[in-house]
Motif scaffolding. Structure first.
Motif, PDB file in Angstrom:
ATOM      1  N   TYR A   1       2.273   7.091  -6.604  1.00 23.30           N
ATOM      2  CA  TYR A   1       1.308   8.157  -6.865  1.00 23.30           C
ATOM      3  C   TYR A   1       1.894   9.522  -6.503  1.00 23.30           C
ATOM      4  CZ  TYR A   1      -2.825  11.115  -6.404  1.00 23.30           C
ATOM      5  OH  TYR A   1      -3.730  12.149  -6.520  1.00 23.30           O
ATOM      6  N   ASN A   2       2.577   9.595  -5.359  1.00 25.50           N
ATOM      7  CA  ASN A   2       3.166  10.859  -4.911  1.00 25.50           C
ATOM      8  C   ASN A   2       4.280  11.329  -5.848  1.00 25.50           C
ATOM      9  OD1 ASN A   2       1.568  11.377  -2.631  1.00 25.50           O
ATOM     10  ND2 ASN A   2       2.741   9.928  -1.407  1.00 25.50           N
ATOM     11  N   ILE A   3       5.039  10.380  -6.384  1.00 23.49           N
ATOM     12  CA  ILE A   3       6.073  10.729  -7.373  1.00 23.49           C
ATOM     13  C   ILE A   3       5.417  11.270  -8.640  1.00 23.49           C
ATOM     14  CG2 ILE A   3       7.853   9.788  -8.913  1.00 23.49           C
ATOM     15  CD1 ILE A   3       8.559   7.794  -6.669  1.00 23.49           C
TER      16      ILE A   3
ATOM     17  N   GLU B   1       5.769  17.136  -2.399  1.00 21.29           N
ATOM     18  CA  GLU B   1       6.920  17.206  -1.493  1.00 21.29           C
ATOM     19  C   GLU B   1       6.936  15.986  -0.561  1.00 21.29           C
ATOM     20  OE1 GLU B   1      10.161  17.807   0.337  1.00 21.29           O
ATOM     21  OE2 GLU B   1       9.591  19.294  -1.187  1.00 21.29           O
ATOM     22  N   PHE B   2       8.132  15.398  -0.366  1.00 19.10           N
ATOM     23  CA  PHE B   2       8.259  14.194   0.460  1.00 19.10           C
ATOM     24  C   PHE B   2       8.780  14.461   1.873  1.00 19.10           C
ATOM     25  CE2 PHE B   2       7.695  12.047  -3.520  1.00 19.10           C
ATOM     26  CZ  PHE B   2       7.227  10.778  -3.196  1.00 19.10           C
ATOM     27  N   PHE B   3       9.707  15.408   2.029  1.00 16.16           N
ATOM     28  CA  PHE B   3      10.409  15.532   3.312  1.00 16.16           C
ATOM     29  C   PHE B   3      10.302  16.896   3.996  1.00 16.16           C
ATOM     30  CE2 PHE B   3      12.799  12.501   0.606  1.00 16.16           C
ATOM     31  CZ  PHE B   3      12.535  11.346   1.331  1.00 16.16           C
ATOM     32  N   ASP B   4      10.025  17.929   3.253  1.00 12.18           N
ATOM     33  CA  ASP B   4      10.055  19.280   3.809  1.00 12.18           C
ATOM     34  C   ASP B   4       8.770  19.600   4.579  1.00 12.18           C
ATOM     35  OD1 ASP B   4      10.875  21.811   4.444  1.00 12.18           O
ATOM     36  OD2 ASP B   4      10.390  22.683   2.487  1.00 12.18           O
ATOM     37  N   TYR B   5       8.632  18.967   5.748  1.00  9.86           N
ATOM     38  CA  TYR B   5       7.461  19.187   6.599  1.00  9.86           C
ATOM     39  C   TYR B   5       7.913  19.566   8.005  1.00  9.86           C
ATOM     40  CZ  TYR B   5       4.893  17.003   2.797  1.00  9.86           C
ATOM     41  OH  TYR B   5       4.359  16.726   1.564  1.00  9.86           O
ATOM     42  N   SER B   6       7.073  20.294   8.705  1.00 12.22           N
ATOM     43  CA  SER B   6       7.408  20.756  10.050  1.00 12.22           C
ATOM     44  C   SER B   6       7.436  19.594  11.038  1.00 12.22           C
ATOM     45  CB  SER B   6       6.383  21.792  10.516  1.00 12.22           C
ATOM     46  OG  SER B   6       5.104  21.181  10.658  1.00 12.22           O
ATOM     47  N   THR B   7       8.008  19.841  12.199  1.00 11.53           N
ATOM     48  CA  THR B   7       8.055  18.829  13.268  1.00 11.53           C
ATOM     49  C   THR B   7       6.640  18.406  13.650  1.00 11.53           C
ATOM     50  OG1 THR B   7      10.081  19.826  14.126  1.00 11.53           O
ATOM     51  CG2 THR B   7       8.896  18.331  15.603  1.00 11.53           C
ATOM     52  N   LYS B   8       5.739  19.360  13.646  1.00  9.38           N
ATOM     53  CA  LYS B   8       4.336  19.085  13.964  1.00  9.38           C
ATOM     54  C   LYS B   8       3.737  18.082  12.978  1.00  9.38           C
ATOM     55  CE  LYS B   8      -0.150  21.436  14.244  1.00  9.38           C
ATOM     56  NZ  LYS B   8      -0.851  22.730  14.072  1.00  9.38           N
TER      57      LYS B   8
ATOM     58  N   ALA C   1       0.845  -1.200   0.000  1.00  8.04           N
ATOM     59  CA  ALA C   1       0.000   0.000   0.000  1.00  8.04           C
ATOM     60  C   ALA C   1       0.878   1.246   0.000  1.00  8.04           C
ATOM     61  CB  ALA C   1      -0.916  -0.001   1.229  1.00  8.04           C
ATOM     62  N   GLY C   2       1.954   1.212   0.806  1.00 14.62           N
ATOM     63  CA  GLY C   2       2.897   2.327   0.841  1.00 14.62           C
ATOM     64  C   GLY C   2       3.584   2.535  -0.498  1.00 14.62           C
ATOM     65  N   ILE C   3       3.936   1.444  -1.161  1.00  9.80           N
ATOM     66  CA  ILE C   3       4.592   1.523  -2.470  1.00  9.80           C
ATOM     67  C   ILE C   3       3.667   2.174  -3.502  1.00  9.80           C
ATOM     68  CG2 ILE C   3       5.436   0.163  -4.433  1.00  9.80           C
ATOM     69  CD1 ILE C   3       7.457   0.375  -2.192  1.00  9.80           C
TER      70      ILE C   3
END
Length: 301
Positions: free
Chosen positions: A200-202, A207-214, A193-195
């Motif tokens: 789909y996200n690709i 954006e994959f990583f640029d998210y806040s700590t929250k 499911a993650g794959i």
């Protein structure tokens, strides 16, 4: 006597805890500002990490998996990814109460699917309970339509589609679930499911990583809380029948709506409350009838 009393108290307490933990998932999604597909993807991959320690000793079973079972697992993973993506997006577009009540139609949708595929005879009482449930959903949508907000209606539709995807996930995954240890099966389905969500996200270039700590906190919480629910339900299967656990589906929209009111200040109109109550009553009737039918079948055998 003392031991029996302890067990009787523990089972309802654990069941309630499981429903509360899964109810928080909708709240976390609603509070998050991340795309639904990213939330869904990290929900799956982080859940894989959580259950990996319990899965490692069952890895030798991979050698015994047939091609048909692999197809079942991959298909189930695809449907699970679709379910999560649709439901999370639904929560961002409609109220928590409407989305969770509509999602609770899963057992009824499963029966309809079973009738279409296997042509099983359906009890008239079951048909009545289905009509009551969908009648409640119609009332909810009439209320949402009166708000003159097309986004809310689309959110309700997405929740219904996510319920269909969930039923497809359960149907497709039956062969894999029966062939493998629970931990290994869950890990593989979550992974695939993650794959699918990763692909789909690709494709949509999100954006994959640029998210806040929250936001990363929400990713982790979305993995932990439903996984805890999963573990508790599997533990309870040793003490109570699956039909008893399935009755807890009635509590989830109620508890989620209360949490949404307290945490998100998300209020409902009287028409929405009426529609939700009617729909949940129909689902309760459906599950109660199915439970009684199951008990009669067991007694006959």
């Amino acid at each position: 006597m003392k031991r029996r009393y302890t067990i009787n108290i523990k089972i309802p307490s654990l069941l309630f805890l499981a429903v509360v933990t899964t109810s928080f998932a909708a709240i976390f999604v609603k509070m998050s500002e991340s795309p639904s597909s990213i939330l869904s993807m990290y929900r799956m991959f982080l859940a894989c990490l959580l259950i990996l320690p319990c899965t490692i000793k069952f890895l030798p079973e991979l050698k015994t998996i047939s091609s048909k079972v692999w197809i079942s697992i991959v298909g189930a993973g695809a449907c699970l990814s679709l379910h999560l993506g649709l439901w999370f997006e639904s929560l961002k577009m409609t109220t928590v109460a409407s989305s969770t009540v509509i999602l609770s139609l899963q057992p009824i949708i499963a029966l309809v699917a079973s009738y279409i595929i296997y042509k099983n005879i359906v009890d008239t009482r079951i048909i009545f309970s289905i009509l009551v449930s969908f009648g409640g959903i119609v009332i909810i949508n009439i209320s949402d339509f009166s708000m003159s907000n097309l986004t809310i209606l689309i959110g309700n539709a997405l929740s219904f589609l996510s319920a269909i995807a969930m039923v497809a996930y359960l149907i497709l995954g039956q062969k894999g679930a029966k062939s493998l240890t629970h931990w290994l099966y869950s890990f593989l389905v979550f992974f695939f499911a993650g794959i699918f969500l990763l692909i789909y996200n690709i494709f949509i270039n999100v954006e994959f990583f640029d998210y806040s700590t929250k936001e990363w906190g929400f990713f982790v919480l979305l993995a932990i809380f439903p996984t805890v629910t999963h573990v508790i339900f599997n533990y309870l299967l040793s003490f109570v029948e699956p039909t008893s656990i399935s009755m807890s589906i009635i509590l989830e929209p109620i508890i989620t709506s209360i949490l949404a009111l307290i945490i998100l200040n998300e209020k409902l109109s009287w028409v929405q409350i009426l529609g939700s109550c009617i729909s949940l009553f129909g689902i309760y009737m459906f599950l109660a009838i199915k439970r009684k039918q199951r008990s009669i079948m067991i007694e006959k055998h």
